[in-house]
Write a protein that holds these residues in place. Sequence first.
Motif, PDB file in Angstrom:
ATOM      1  N   VAL A  99      19.198   7.178  -0.898  1.00  9.90           N
ATOM      2  CA  VAL A  99      17.696   6.767  -1.298  1.00  9.90           C
ATOM      3  C   VAL A  99      17.500   5.330  -0.628  1.00  9.90           C
ATOM      4  CG1 VAL A  99      16.035   6.281  -3.300  1.00  9.90           C
ATOM      5  CG2 VAL A  99      17.841   7.976  -3.465  1.00  9.90           C
ATOM      6  N   GLU A 100      16.334   5.322   0.363  1.00  8.32           N
ATOM      7  CA  GLU A 100      15.937   4.046   1.051  1.00  8.32           C
ATOM      8  C   GLU A 100      14.640   3.744   0.767  1.00  8.32           C
ATOM      9  OE1 GLU A 100      16.474   4.348   5.361  1.00  8.32           O
ATOM     10  OE2 GLU A 100      18.703   5.059   4.940  1.00  8.32           O
ATOM     11  N   GLN A 101      14.307   2.557   0.706  1.00  4.71           N
ATOM     12  CA  GLN A 101      13.112   1.892   0.432  1.00  4.71           C
ATOM     13  C   GLN A 101      12.733   1.821   1.934  1.00  4.71           C
ATOM     14  OE1 GLN A 101      12.150  -1.367  -2.205  1.00  4.71           O
ATOM     15  NE2 GLN A 101      10.372  -2.042  -0.700  1.00  4.71           N
ATOM     16  N   VAL A 102      11.761   2.500   2.315  1.00  2.95           N
ATOM     17  CA  VAL A 102      11.037   2.618   3.921  1.00  2.95           C
ATOM     18  C   VAL A 102       9.538   1.796   3.758  1.00  2.95           C
ATOM     19  CG1 VAL A 102      12.436   4.887   4.281  1.00  2.95           C
ATOM     20  CG2 VAL A 102       9.835   4.692   3.467  1.00  2.95           C
ATOM     21  N   LYS A 103       9.202   1.529   5.044  1.00  7.47           N
ATOM     22  CA  LYS A 103       8.117   0.763   5.185  1.00  7.47           C
ATOM     23  C   LYS A 103       6.761   1.580   5.009  1.00  7.47           C
ATOM     24  CE  LYS A 103       9.978  -2.243   8.875  1.00  7.47           C
ATOM     25  NZ  LYS A 103      10.048  -2.316  10.105  1.00  7.47           N
ATOM     26  N   PRO A 104       5.832   0.959   4.535  1.00  2.44           N
ATOM     27  CA  PRO A 104       4.466   1.642   4.604  1.00  2.44           C
ATOM     28  C   PRO A 104       4.064   2.216   5.878  1.00  2.44           C
ATOM     29  CG  PRO A 104       4.118  -0.495   3.920  1.00  2.44           C
ATOM     30  CD  PRO A 104       5.521  -0.380   4.112  1.00  2.44           C
ATOM     31  N   VAL A 105       3.346   2.955   6.111  1.00  2.00           N
ATOM     32  CA  VAL A 105       2.772   3.524   7.500  1.00  2.00           C
ATOM     33  C   VAL A 105       1.271   3.521   7.580  1.00  2.00           C
ATOM     34  CG1 VAL A 105       4.510   4.798   8.053  1.00  2.00           C
ATOM     35  CG2 VAL A 105       3.030   6.119   6.960  1.00  2.00           C
ATOM     36  N   MET A 106       0.642   3.453   8.780  1.00  2.00           N
ATOM     37  CA  MET A 106      -0.907   3.365   9.090  1.00  2.00           C
ATOM     38  C   MET A 106      -1.227   4.886   8.834  1.00  2.00           C
ATOM     39  SD  MET A 106      -2.632   0.720   8.741  1.00  2.00           S
ATOM     40  CE  MET A 106      -2.159  -1.226   8.254  1.00  2.00           C
ATOM     41  N   GLY A 107      -0.621   5.777   8.648  1.00  8.37           N
ATOM     42  CA  GLY A 107      -0.954   7.023   8.597  1.00  8.37           C
ATOM     43  C   GLY A 107      -2.069   7.100   7.352  1.00  8.37           C
ATOM     44  N   GLY A 108      -2.694   8.278   7.315  1.00  9.12           N
ATOM     45  CA  GLY A 108      -3.483   8.437   5.956  1.00  9.12           C
ATOM     46  C   GLY A 108      -3.044   9.847   5.197  1.00  9.12           C
ATOM     47  N   GLU A 109      -3.485   9.870   3.984  1.00  9.83           N
ATOM     48  CA  GLU A 109      -3.040  10.868   3.218  1.00  9.83           C
ATOM     49  C   GLU A 109      -4.031  11.123   1.904  1.00  9.83           C
ATOM     50  OE1 GLU A 109      -1.520  13.270   1.288  1.00  9.83           O
ATOM     51  OE2 GLU A 109      -0.012  14.067   2.853  1.00  9.83           O
ATOM     52  N   ASP A 110      -4.529  12.336   1.973  1.00  7.30           N
ATOM     53  CA  ASP A 110      -5.546  12.329   0.807  1.00  7.30           C
ATOM     54  C   ASP A 110      -5.044  12.384  -0.460  1.00  7.30           C
ATOM     55  OD1 ASP A 110      -5.107  14.917   0.901  1.00  7.30           O
ATOM     56  OD2 ASP A 110      -7.341  15.614   1.286  1.00  7.30           O
ATOM     57  N   PHE A 111      -3.580  12.569  -0.728  1.00  2.00           N
ATOM     58  CA  PHE A 111      -3.185  12.463  -1.851  1.00  2.00           C
ATOM     59  C   PHE A 111      -3.477  11.339  -2.941  1.00  2.00           C
ATOM     60  CE2 PHE A 111       0.596  11.082  -4.674  1.00  2.00           C
ATOM     61  CZ  PHE A 111       0.509  12.131  -5.499  1.00  2.00           C
ATOM     62  N   SER A 112      -3.878  10.622  -2.304  1.00  2.00           N
ATOM     63  CA  SER A 112      -4.427   8.978  -2.690  1.00  2.00           C
ATOM     64  C   SER A 112      -5.597   9.231  -3.715  1.00  2.00           C
ATOM     65  CB  SER A 112      -4.859   8.086  -1.768  1.00  2.00           C
ATOM     66  OG  SER A 112      -5.885   8.767  -0.844  1.00  2.00           O
ATOM     67  N   GLU A 113      -6.278  10.300  -3.437  1.00  2.00           N
ATOM     68  CA  GLU A 113      -7.846  10.457  -4.216  1.00  2.00           C
ATOM     69  C   GLU A 113      -7.407  10.944  -5.509  1.00  2.00           C
ATOM     70  OE1 GLU A 113     -10.694  10.476  -3.036  1.00  2.00           O
ATOM     71  OE2 GLU A 113     -10.609  10.682  -0.758  1.00  2.00           O
ATOM     72  N   TYR A 114      -6.300  11.491  -5.860  1.00  6.55           N
ATOM     73  CA  TYR A 114      -5.776  11.893  -7.188  1.00  6.55           C
ATOM     74  C   TYR A 114      -5.605  10.429  -8.175  1.00  6.55           C
ATOM     75  CZ  TYR A 114      -5.218  16.278  -5.054  1.00  6.55           C
ATOM     76  OH  TYR A 114      -5.434  17.497  -4.322  1.00  6.55           O
ATOM     77  N   GLY A 115      -5.152   9.390  -7.370  1.00  4.92           N
ATOM     78  CA  GLY A 115      -5.081   8.117  -8.292  1.00  4.92           C
ATOM     79  C   GLY A 115      -6.414   7.311  -8.381  1.00  4.92           C
ATOM     80  N   ARG A 116      -7.606   7.667  -7.765  1.00  2.00           N
ATOM     81  CA  ARG A 116      -8.582   6.974  -7.557  1.00  2.00           C
ATOM     82  C   ARG A 116      -9.851   7.365  -8.451  1.00  2.00           C
ATOM     83  NH1 ARG A 116      -8.602   3.108  -3.140  1.00  2.00           N
ATOM     84  NH2 ARG A 116     -10.892   3.419  -2.947  1.00  2.00           N
ATOM     85  N   THR A 117      -9.631   8.508  -9.432  1.00  2.00           N
ATOM     86  CA  THR A 117     -10.715   8.769 -10.269  1.00  2.00           C
ATOM     87  C   THR A 117     -10.695   7.917 -11.264  1.00  2.00           C
ATOM     88  OG1 THR A 117      -9.194   9.938 -11.807  1.00  2.00           O
ATOM     89  CG2 THR A 117     -10.116  11.118  -9.749  1.00  2.00           C
ATOM     90  N   ALA A 118     -11.832   7.955 -12.373  1.00  2.00           N
ATOM     91  CA  ALA A 118     -12.104   7.018 -13.352  1.00  2.00           C
ATOM     92  C   ALA A 118     -10.848   6.831 -14.181  1.00  2.00           C
ATOM     93  CB  ALA A 118     -13.360   7.537 -14.022  1.00  2.00           C
ATOM     94  N   GLU A 119      -9.962   8.036 -14.167  1.00  2.00           N
ATOM     95  CA  GLU A 119      -9.022   7.860 -15.213  1.00  2.00           C
ATOM     96  C   GLU A 119      -7.888   7.045 -14.491  1.00  2.00           C
ATOM     97  OE1 GLU A 119     -10.325  10.459 -13.819  1.00  2.00           O
ATOM     98  OE2 GLU A 119     -10.679  12.138 -15.460  1.00  2.00           O
TER      99      GLU A 119
END
Length: 439
Positions: free
Chosen positions: A359-379
Motif C-alpha cells: 500500500v503506497e501513498q501516491v501523488k495526486p494527478v492532474m487527470g480528471g474523474e467524474d467520480f468526484s460528482e458523488y461527493g459534491r451534492t448537497a449531502e
Amino acid sequence: MRIPLLVTLCMATRFGALAQGQFDVVRSKINGEYPSLFELYKQLHANPELSFHEEKTSARVAEELKRVGFEVTTGVGGFGVVAVLKNGSGPTVLIRSDMDALPVKEQTGLPYASKVTTKDDAGNEVSVMHACGHDLHMTTLIGTARVLASYKTEWHGTLVLIGQPAEERGGGARAMLKDGLFTRFPKPDFCLALHDKADLAAGKIGVVPGPAMANVDSVDITVRGVGGHGAWPHTTKDPVVLASQIVLALQTIVSREVEPGEGAVVTVGSIHGGSKHNIIPDEVKLQLTVRSYTDEVRQQTLAAIKRIARGQAFAAGVPEDRLPVVVVEDEFTPATFNPPELTGRLAKVFKGWVGEENVEQVKPVMGGEDFSEYGRTAEKIPTCFFWVGGVKREVFADSARGGKSLPSLHSAFWSPDPEPTIKTGITAMTAAVLELMKQ
Ligand SMILES: [Zn+2]
Ligand SMILES: [Zn+2]
C-alpha cells in the motif's frame, strides 16, 4: 495473487482470529471466482463501447449483478445500472464502476484484444478499446458483488453497486445523479471507486488523502483583430501576433500568479487561424485545458485567463468591439477529493489485507474523474477513490531500472496484468466494505 505461508502467518497475528477467518474466506472465494471473472474480463475487453453507447456492456453488468441476487434497475441516466442488496440495518455503501471505452486502436497484441470499430458521434469510423481499464473495474465490481453476496454474515446495511456510463466524456455521473441516484435508491453514507494505475506494480494499492485528481475546465478563446493584406500590416490589427502574445502571457499564470505548491495547469492545446501566406486574418481560435485542485485556484486561474486575453488585446490597440471572446465551457469535471480521515482508515485496512509493503501513498494527478460528482451534492457524502496497480511486476521492475518506459492509461499498448490486478481490486473493495459495514 499468491499469498505465501509466511505472509499468511503474519496475517494471523495482525488480524486476530476473526479477521484471519474473514481473510481466508474472502481469499478462497476470490480464487474460486477468478476463472469465470477472467472470462468475463476478456469478453468485456474484446467488446468495448464508446461513452453514451454502453448498451451491451450495461446489459451484461446488470445481468451479472441480478444473478448474484441484487435488485437491479437499468436505464438510470442513460445506460446507467443501479444494483441494490439490502442486508439488515447499517450504513449504505455505494461502489461505482465506470463502463465506457475510448476511440483508440488497440495494439497490445493480446489474444483477446479488441477489433471493434464503430462510428463516433461525428460520424467518423473509429476503433474502440478499453484503454483506461474500465473493463477491469466492472470485473472487480462483479467480483466484489459475488464475494459480499455470499458472505452476508460479516456485513450489515445496504450495498448500492453502480455501473456508470460516459466517464471519459464527463457527464455520466451527473446524468445518474440527475436521474435520481440519491433519491430513487438508498442514499449512500459512503461512495467508493477504484481505478487501475499504469505506473504502479500489479498487486499494489495507491492511496491519496486530500485532492487526488483535478478540476478540469475547457476554455475557448476567439482572438479577434482587423484583417487585411500581409504586406500592409500597418492597416491591420494582426490576431496571429496577438494570439501568440496571449499564449506566452498565459504561461505566467502558473509561474507568477498561483501560489507555489498549489497545483495548476494552463495548456493551450490548439491554435488555429488564417488561410494563406499573405492574408492577415480576422481571428484566431485557441483551445485550452485548465486544471487545478481547489475551487479557489480554479476561479483565480479562469479569471486570470480572461484578464490576460483582454489586457493583451488592449495593449495591441484592438478596438473595443473586437476584444477577445473567452468562453469557459459549462460542463466541467470537479476535483476528486478524498477526505483524509476516511482515506487513512481504509489505507490501514488495506495494509492489513494485502501487506504494508503493498500500500503506497501516491501523488495526486492532474487527470480528471467524474467520480468526484458523488461527493459534491448537497449531502456532501464522503467519497474515497483509490488506485490499483496494473503493471506486471517484472515489467515494472525493468522500467524502474531504466528499461522500457511504461505505456500510460489511454495508450493503445496499455494492458494491465489481469490476475493480480483483479484479485487485488476485489480484495481491497471487499475489505473496505467489511470495514465500513461491520457490526
Ligand atoms: Zn480514462
Ligand atoms: Zn478511467
